[in-house]
Design a protein around this motif. Structure first.
Motif, PDB file in Angstrom:
ATOM      1  N   ALA A 211       0.833  -1.199   0.000  1.00 57.84           N
ATOM      2  CA  ALA A 211       0.000   0.000   0.000  1.00 57.84           C
ATOM      3  C   ALA A 211       0.870   1.251   0.000  1.00 57.84           C
ATOM      4  O   ALA A 211       0.557   2.237  -0.683  1.00 57.84           O
ATOM      5  N   TYR A 242     -10.986   0.247   1.904  1.00 53.42           N
ATOM      6  CA  TYR A 242      -9.635   0.641   2.298  1.00 53.42           C
ATOM      7  C   TYR A 242      -9.415   2.133   2.072  1.00 53.42           C
ATOM      8  O   TYR A 242      -8.739   2.799   2.856  1.00 53.42           O
ATOM      9  N   TRP A 245     -10.930   3.913   4.953  1.00 57.17           N
ATOM     10  CA  TRP A 245     -10.100   3.737   6.144  1.00 57.17           C
ATOM     11  C   TRP A 245      -8.858   4.626   6.080  1.00 57.17           C
ATOM     12  O   TRP A 245      -8.473   5.254   7.087  1.00 57.17           O
TER      13      TRP A 245
END
Length: 398
Positions: A211, A242, A245
């Motif tokens: 990531a 994601y 988040w």
């Protein structure tokens, strides 16, 4: 806890205080300790020149942890010991003693619970504590209670810890790393811009190397850069869940409670070989290791009172690439033979032309198990779409 395994070892060998020390390689045994005591009259009497040095290590082990003086040379957890030997050949090498570490883990957690009973256990050396309703928990923004906990742990165990105090778990985790060792760091919501945003994105627990690489490719290197991104932009590049988040984490938002009781989701065992093994040329040796891993996982399940129905394997090849495979059974098991059969089927689904340096077995989708049945029948889920009752492989490879 500060360099927990290494700190526990320094209680046993106080003459090593202030020196570069790494823990890894072989396992400590009571017999070895008895022999050292017999020779030197006490562990604290062993002269420095009698300890093995990392420069002399030959093998495939990895470092479990290192003291802060060793870390100054770039040595760290999960690093191959041969690489670490090049960075810090003078470091003293000590064997691993998990029995002792677990004992000290229980001791420091008992101290915390006596002062702040709302505690979430996050492994052998880390916990989350909810200060909200603890008497004195809000004094000095939490610093007073953090200091009392530090002092009590040191008085009881001789060990030190670092405490991060913040409105939520995400920020508290980050704050706990600010002033190691023996630090107390407090982060309030108004401190985000000054204390959190200048940090690299990887400092957020939950942003891994993949990531982070994607973020950097987008020109996002700091948490502040991430906070400046719009929610639609992050969702576009990272998906709805994601991306949302990431947006919340960059703004210091985390609604997770401190969980005082939780059930394990899986149990696993793995081993790194002394030399790379080949599925055909070393079939007998691999087979024995594979069977023993399955037996040890089964023993763990029985001892702790769980059964599972998702069986998986992990391989790491000689080039350090890793692969995993798993399958779900239509029943729960804690039986070694059943785990071995299912793990063997998983093994059939991975390429085995390359040599292997690591092999692991995992059992997931656990339920509490007692006398051959779930403790609570309501816990048992129905068979999922991952079940493979007609898997074409009928025998393990090893």
């Amino acid at each position: 806890m500060d360099a927990f395994f290494a700190s526990v070892e320094l209680l046993r060998y106080p003459q090593l205080q202030g020196l570069p020390v790494v823990i890894g390689g072989s396992r400590h045994t009571p017999e070895d300790e008895a022999a050292l005591i017999a020779r030197w009259g006490g562990l604290e009497q062993i002269p420095l020149e009698a300890f093995p040095r990392l420069a002399g290590y030959v093998g495939r082990g990895v470092i479990t942890t290192a003291t802060y003086p060793a870390r100054q040379f770039g040595v760290g957890s999960a690093m191959g010991m041969m690489k670490a030997a090049r960075l810090c050949p003078q470091a003293i090498l000590l064997p691993i003693d998990f029995v002792r570490y677990r004992t000290y883990s229980r001791r420091f957690k008992e101290v915390i619970l006596s002062l702040a009973p709302v505690m979430e256990d996050r492994g052998v050396d880390e916990v989350y504590i909810d200060f909200t309703a603890v008497p004195g928990g809000q004094e000095e923004g939490g610093r007073a209670l953090a200091a009392r906990i530090q002092q009590a742990i040191h008085a009881k165990t001789g060990l030190t810890c670092s405490v991060g105090v913040a409105p939520n778990k995400l920020l508290a985790k980050m704050a706990s790393e600010f002033q190691k060792p023996r630090g107390i760091s407090i982060v309030q919501p108004q401190d985000l811009e000054q204390l959190i945003w200048p940090l690299a994105c990887r400092k957020i627990n939950g942003i891994g190397p993949k990531a982070d690489a994607r973020l950097q490719a987008l020109g996002i290197t700091t948490i502040g850069d991430l906070a400046a991104c719009s929610l639609p932009f992050l969702v576009q590049h990272f998906g709805k869940s994601y991306g949302a988040w990431l947006h919340a984490a960059a703004h210091g938002q985390d609604e997770r409670p401190v969980v005082t009781e939780s059930e394990p989701v899986s149990m696993s065992r793995e081993t790194t070989f002394e030399r790379d093994l080949h599925a055909v040329q070393d079939k007998a040796e691999l087979g024995a290791i594979f069977t023993r891993l399955c037996e040890r996982v089964a023993e763990d399940l029985v001892r702790k009172g769980y059964a599972g129905r998702t069986i998986g394997i992990k391989l790491r090849y000689a080039d350090f690439r890793s692969v995993t495979r798993d399958m779900s059974l239509d029943h729960f098991t804690q039986d070694a033979a059943a785990i071995r059969r299912a793990a063997g089927l998983c093994l059939k689904r991975v390429p085995l032309q390359q040599r292997i340096r690591l092999l692991g077995v995992r059992v997931g989708a656990l339920v509490a198990w007692e006398n051959g049945a779930p403790r609570d029948a309501g816990e048992v889920p129905v068979a999922s779409h991952r079940s493979r009752p007609s898997d074409p492989f009928t025998a393990p490879l090893f």
